[in-house]
Structure formats: C-alpha cells, structure tokens
Motif scaffolding. Structure first.
Motif, PDB file in Angstrom:
ATOM      1  N   LEU A 175      79.831-115.635 -14.796  1.00 13.05           N
ATOM      2  CA  LEU A 175      79.996-114.345 -14.070  1.00 13.05           C
ATOM      3  C   LEU A 175      78.779-113.527 -14.194  1.00 13.05           C
ATOM      4  O   LEU A 175      78.536-113.308 -15.317  1.00 13.05           O
ATOM      5  N   VAL A 176      78.384-113.327 -13.068  1.00 14.80           N
ATOM      6  CA  VAL A 176      77.244-112.046 -13.008  1.00 14.80           C
ATOM      7  C   VAL A 176      77.515-110.823 -12.818  1.00 14.80           C
ATOM      8  O   VAL A 176      78.483-110.719 -11.623  1.00 14.80           O
ATOM      9  N   CYS A 177      77.522-109.865 -13.488  1.00 14.88           N
ATOM     10  CA  CYS A 177      78.020-108.474 -13.331  1.00 14.88           C
ATOM     11  C   CYS A 177      77.491-107.512 -14.133  1.00 14.88           C
ATOM     12  O   CYS A 177      76.391-107.764 -15.049  1.00 14.88           O
ATOM     13  N   TYR A 178      77.746-106.218 -13.825  1.00 17.01           N
ATOM     14  CA  TYR A 178      77.320-105.200 -14.707  1.00 17.01           C
ATOM     15  C   TYR A 178      78.080-105.320 -16.385  1.00 17.01           C
ATOM     16  O   TYR A 178      79.051-105.728 -16.166  1.00 17.01           O
ATOM     17  N   ASP A 179      77.168-104.951 -17.334  1.00 15.65           N
ATOM     18  CA  ASP A 179      77.580-104.895 -18.473  1.00 15.65           C
ATOM     19  C   ASP A 179      78.826-103.994 -18.811  1.00 15.65           C
ATOM     20  O   ASP A 179      78.869-102.941 -18.063  1.00 15.65           O
ATOM     21  N   ALA A 214      70.744 -90.792 -13.333  1.00 15.02           N
ATOM     22  CA  ALA A 214      71.874 -91.660 -13.700  1.00 15.02           C
ATOM     23  C   ALA A 214      71.111 -93.143 -13.599  1.00 15.02           C
ATOM     24  O   ALA A 214      70.199 -93.220 -12.636  1.00 15.02           O
ATOM     25  N   HIS A 215      71.756 -94.134 -14.137  1.00 17.64           N
ATOM     26  CA  HIS A 215      71.498 -95.461 -14.063  1.00 17.64           C
ATOM     27  C   HIS A 215      72.593 -96.144 -13.942  1.00 17.64           C
ATOM     28  O   HIS A 215      73.684 -95.999 -14.523  1.00 17.64           O
ATOM     29  N   ASN A 216      72.355 -97.502 -13.528  1.00 20.29           N
ATOM     30  CA  ASN A 216      73.424 -98.417 -13.384  1.00 20.29           C
ATOM     31  C   ASN A 216      73.113 -99.190 -14.847  1.00 20.29           C
ATOM     32  O   ASN A 216      72.115 -99.248 -15.584  1.00 20.29           O
ATOM     33  N   PRO A 217      74.351 -99.943 -15.492  1.00 20.88           N
ATOM     34  CA  PRO A 217      74.203-100.601 -16.533  1.00 20.88           C
ATOM     35  C   PRO A 217      73.249-101.960 -16.420  1.00 20.88           C
ATOM     36  O   PRO A 217      73.020-102.371 -15.248  1.00 20.88           O
ATOM     37  N   PRO A 218      73.029-102.706 -17.557  1.00 22.00           N
ATOM     38  CA  PRO A 218      72.267-103.951 -17.249  1.00 22.00           C
ATOM     39  C   PRO A 218      73.147-104.825 -16.629  1.00 22.00           C
ATOM     40  O   PRO A 218      74.432-104.800 -16.615  1.00 22.00           O
ATOM     41  N   THR A 219      72.468-105.950 -15.944  1.00 26.91           N
ATOM     42  CA  THR A 219      73.066-107.012 -15.131  1.00 26.91           C
ATOM     43  C   THR A 219      72.925-108.161 -16.227  1.00 26.91           C
ATOM     44  O   THR A 219      71.956-108.370 -16.727  1.00 26.91           O
ATOM     45  N   ILE A 220      74.250-108.666 -16.363  1.00 29.08           N
ATOM     46  CA  ILE A 220      74.376-109.908 -17.405  1.00 29.08           C
ATOM     47  C   ILE A 220      75.052-110.968 -16.620  1.00 29.08           C
ATOM     48  O   ILE A 220      75.676-110.982 -15.537  1.00 29.08           O
ATOM     49  N   VAL A 221      75.074-112.050 -17.311  1.00 29.31           N
ATOM     50  CA  VAL A 221      75.656-113.370 -16.982  1.00 29.31           C
ATOM     51  C   VAL A 221      76.458-113.529 -18.190  1.00 29.31           C
ATOM     52  O   VAL A 221      76.059-113.443 -19.437  1.00 29.31           O
ATOM     53  N   VAL A 222      77.744-113.517 -18.215  1.00 32.44           N
ATOM     54  CA  VAL A 222      78.705-113.977 -19.162  1.00 32.44           C
ATOM     55  C   VAL A 222      79.657-115.386 -18.788  1.00 32.44           C
ATOM     56  O   VAL A 222      79.686-115.692 -17.821  1.00 32.44           O
ATOM     57  N   TRP A 223      79.857-115.955 -20.039  1.00 29.62           N
ATOM     58  CA  TRP A 223      80.459-117.288 -20.017  1.00 29.62           C
ATOM     59  C   TRP A 223      81.496-117.598 -21.244  1.00 29.62           C
ATOM     60  O   TRP A 223      81.261-116.641 -22.168  1.00 29.62           O
ATOM     61  N   GLN A 224      82.310-118.373 -21.426  1.00 27.50           N
ATOM     62  CA  GLN A 224      83.380-118.673 -22.345  1.00 27.50           C
ATOM     63  C   GLN A 224      82.476-119.516 -23.326  1.00 27.50           C
ATOM     64  O   GLN A 224      82.084-120.770 -22.747  1.00 27.50           O
TER      65      GLN A 224
END
Length: 322
Positions: A157-161, A281-291
């Motif tokens: 999943l690619v999303c904001y942290d 204001a800033h957006n959070p880092p964009t991350i890729v997350v996995w199981q």
C-alpha cells in the motif's frame, strides 16, 4: 553465543509430512478421519505422530475422553507448524508458476494524491524491468485500503504515513519526504489569482474542492482555518479524486490545497497558479507499507528491492547536484 547445532539437527529431522499429520490430528475428530483424508492407514498416522513427538521431545496431544487435545507445549508449536505448512503450499504454487513461465502478480493499493503521483512513474519503471509480473493497481480511501492490506487483499500500500501503520507486523519504506502544502487557483477565473498577497480570510470566502471528512488532508484544511478562528469554507464540494480536482481547478474558480509537487504539475500548463500565502503546513511522508509475513514472496520482494534501488539512485543524483 547460541549453539545452533542442536537446532539445525532438529530442523533436519522434522519433515513436512510430520507437520501435516500433526495438524490433521488436531483438526480431525478421529484418527480414522485423519487416515482417510491422508490416504494412509491409522497405524501409519500413529507412527508418524509418535515419530514427530519423539523428535520434538514432548507430547503434542493428550487424551480427553475419546478425543485428543493439544498439550500446553503443543498449543505453542502447532500454530507455527500451520504457518510452515501454509508457506510450503505457497512455495509449491510459486514453483508451478515458474515452471509455466508465470512470474506471479502484485496487488498495489494507493490511498493518497502524492501516492498517485509517486506510484505512476514507479510502477511504469517496475513494469518495464519486470514485465512478467502481473500488476493490479487499486485506489481508495486510506481506511479502506489499510483494511484491505491487513486482510491480504493487497500486497503493498502506498499512502501517507500514519501512526496506525506502526507495527512489528508491517514493513515500511519511505518513498517521498513531507512536502509543503499550497493553495492552487484557476489563473483566469479566480478573483485571487492576480493578488500580490492573500489572507486566510480571503481564502475562506471562496468556493473550494475540499477533501472528504475523515481524511488527513481534511484535518489539515480544518486546522488551517481554525488557527484564524474560522470554520471550514462553507462554499464548494467534497472530492477525493486527484484528476477530478484538477479539472475543477482548470475550468472553475474553485480553490484546492495540494502538496507542492502536485501543485507544480497542475500549474505547469499555465491554467492555474499557486496563491501567494504561506500556510505553514506540510503533508506527511509518502510510504509503501506491506505485511512482513508476506515479504518473502518473489513479486513483492522484487518490488521492494526495486523501490530501494530507485531511492538509492535518487539520493545519489541529489547528492551529485548539490
């Protein structure tokens, strides 16, 4: 230092068949049922189970009336055996795919506008490098996508942290750093486009493409106006699709708050401008997350390795230009 020799010896003596029979004994009501499903005799079931317990050094089951139930030690190791058998089945599936020339598939979800911008070139490059891996890219809200990942409906999943993604069960890799948030307006239609300076009160009176309630960007926008003791702008619509938002900004006087990378893409065609106001204001880092339990699967491993390699290239390129 741990002496690994006894561990290695025990691992070499335990066979997949041992684990399969132990799990069948746990799940079947009688040894006769185990024997029927395994297509072996009842004596072979008892012999295999006894052989495993001898090698383990403890009993896996104890009698309870006419049935068996796991011992305290058995209850600890049987779930591990189940995971190993499941992984062996997955490995067999991968081997069958390799024999047929199929390299597997990868399901990637994206739950942020910045994720969409980061993912498109990344997926394109990965698809060129690994054309044999089938790619399925899905979009949706953060909560729905995160739940889909946890239910094995996605591989990554690619999303904001987000704090809900901090877990020992989840692997995380940063794809993009935090970015400043800016306000974008139509260059011709917005009355604010020609201003030399803009205030929050000016922004409040305009129509907006507002993020959907419950999203991180909605909270950011609400906090922005709260600092000026204002509610959310009353005029406008709620919209979560990046392309639809782009069209509203290009063809109407609606305003939108975006990460600067998304804003620069939108303003490159001269249809839109970034308004002269510092939001702080800033957006959070964009991350890729996995199981982590699935990161050994070849398509996911290759995707994560590709992401790390690309990030290394970008870091080296950035250092060279400084």
């Amino acid at each position: 230092m741990v002496n690994r020799k006894p561990i290695d010896l025990l691992a070499a003596r335990i066979k997949l068949r041992h684990l399969q029979i132990a799990l069948a004994v746990r799940d079947a009501p009688t040894a006769k049922e185990v024997a029927r499903h395994a297509n072996i005799s009842e004596s072979a079931v008892s012999k295999t189970l006894a052989e495993l317990e001898e090698r383990l050094g403890f009993k896996l089951f104890e009698r309870s009336g006419n049935s068996r139930r796991p011992t305290a030690m058995g209850a600890q190791v049987l779930p591990v055996m189940e995971a190993l058998v499941a992984r062996a089945r997955s490995m067999a599936g991968i081997i069958v795919d390799v024999r047929s020339g199929f390299q597997g598939s990868l399901r990637v979800g994206v739950a942020t506008d910045m994720g969409k911008l980061s993912l498109a070139p990344l997926i394109h490059a990965f698809n060129q490098a690994q054309p044999g891996i089938g790619l399925d890219v899905q979009t949706g809200g953060f909560r729905a996508m995160a739940e889909l990942l946890q239910q094995d409906g996605l591989d990554a999943l690619v999303c904001y942290d987000d704090h809900t993604l901090v877990s020992p069960e989840l692997g995380r890799l940063r794809l993009a750093p935090p970015q400043p948030l800016v306000v974008v307006a139509n260059a011709r239609l917005s009355p604010l486009a020609s201003r030399q300076s803009v205030t929050l009160h000016d922004l409040h009176g305009q129509p907006w493409c507002k993020p959907r309630p419950g999203t991180m960007m909605h909270a950011k926008l609400a906090d922005l106006f709260l600092r000026a003791e204002l509610d959310l702008p009353p005029r406008g619509i709620h919209v979560s699709d990046l392309l639809l938002t782009d069209e509203f900004v290009r063809s109407t006087d609606y305003l939108v708050m975006l990460p600067v990378a998304a804003a620069l893409r939108l303003t490159a065609g001269l249809d839109a401008v970034i308004l002269p106001i510092e939001l702080g204001a800033h957006n959070p880092p964009t991350i890729v997350v996995w199981q982590r339990a699935h990161e050994w699967q070849p398509p996911l491993m290759r995707f994560l390795d590709f992401c790390r390699h690309r990030l290394g290239q970008e870091a080296a390129s950035g250092a060279a230009t400084q």
